[in-house]
Design an enzyme around this catalytic site. Structure first.
Site: not given
Length: 311
Positions: A7, A9, A11, A30, A112, A164, A168, A172
């Protein structure tokens, strides 16, 4: 050390580069061949020497499950899988059991840092057995920010993603407070320069923070956020935080209210949601919806850790 990374992408790609800068070998896969170092998971596993460590950065749910299933058939006893995506902590327990049947270790890791992590480092929270964590420790050390803080072995399997998730949820509520304050300032006739009020708070106040800095950056780009539609996605983690609060009988009035405020953005062009959308774009590179309805800032298709999650 050697690391397989699945993966690449927003990050994942930056994490590969940061780990390489620390002197480690990273072999990335990927589904987008323009990003990948190898053509398949089989080739990735074959290029690594044991005990292998494979870190996955793909969307939570089916994509994570299918990747873990495939790796379970390819890896050997003593190898370790790290899930660095935004999986629900209860899924971690399931994945650990499935891999343990094959003698493969499992570590969950909340990450993060968004699009800024390559240069600033990533805050990482991980859970798992100490022996499995030790096999991944050089990568954790490479990813974390400089200095004493920024990484924690939070506890057993699931603890990293649970930590985590709570992070988050706090994010928020903090974003909602900034957004509501900005909207009130914009509504007051007596305040003639809201952007500079926000900028003045960057020094000497108790609310100075990176989120405040990013809010000022967003206002510098678009002083009244007129180019944005007041719409902001909610992540699975925000909902999971509220669900966990119900399960543990812990009151979360601010975090819960901030989640429901996101839902209000589905109903009209909320001014506060313009700031939420702008902040998510600033720290995470998340796509925003222009006032005309067109989407801006979305990455090309490919495996990624956070579609459409913040943090």
């Amino acid at each position: 050390m050697e690391l397989g990374l699945v993966g690449l992408g927003k990050m994942g790609g930056n994490m590969r580069e940061r780990i390489r800068r620390a002197g480690h070998t990273v072999i990335g896969f990927d589904h987008n061949p323009d990003l990948a170092d190898v053509h398949s998971l089989e080739e990735l596993v074959g290029r690594l020497t044991g005990p292998r460590v494979v870190w996955i950065m793909v969307p939570a749910g089916a994509a994570t499950q299918s990747t873990i299933d495939a790796l379970g058939e390819l890896l050997s006893p003593g190898d370790v899988v790290v899930d660095g995506g935004n999986s629900r902590w209860t899924d971690d327990e399931k994945h650990a059991r499935e891999l343990a049947e094959k003698g493969v270790g499992f570590v969950d890791c909340g990450v993060s840092g968004g699009v800024w992590g390559l240069e600033n480092g990533y805050a990482i929270m991980y859970g798992g057995d100490a022996a499995d964590v030790a096999k991944v420790q050089p990568v954790f050390d490479a990813l974390k920010p400089e200095g004493e803080f920024g990484a924690v072995h939070a506890g057993r399997v699931g603890a990293g993603h649970f930590a985590k998730m709570v992070h988050n949820g706090i994010e928020y509520a903090m974003m909602q407070a900034f957004a509501e304050g900005w909207e009130l300032l914009e509504a007051a006739d007596s305040v003639t320069d809201v952007r500079e009020v926000f900028r003045s708070w960057q020094e000497g106040t108790v609310i100075r923070s990176w989120l405040l800095d990013l809010a000022v950056r967003a206002l510098d780009d678009d002083e009244h956020l007129t180019a944005l539609r007041g719409y902001a996605q909610d992540s699975g983690e925000g909902r999971w935080t509220v669900e966990a609060a119900l399960d543990h009988a812990v009151p979360l009035p601010a975090i819960t209210a901030s989640l429901f405020a996101r839902f209000s953005s589905r109903q009209d062009d909320s001014p506060a949601m313009k700031m939420i959308a702008a902040l998510r774009n600033q720290f995470g590179g998340h796509a925003v919806t222009a006032a005309t309805g067109a989407e801006k800032g979305a990455d090309a298709p490919g495996a990624d850790v956070e579609p459409p999650v913040g943090g």
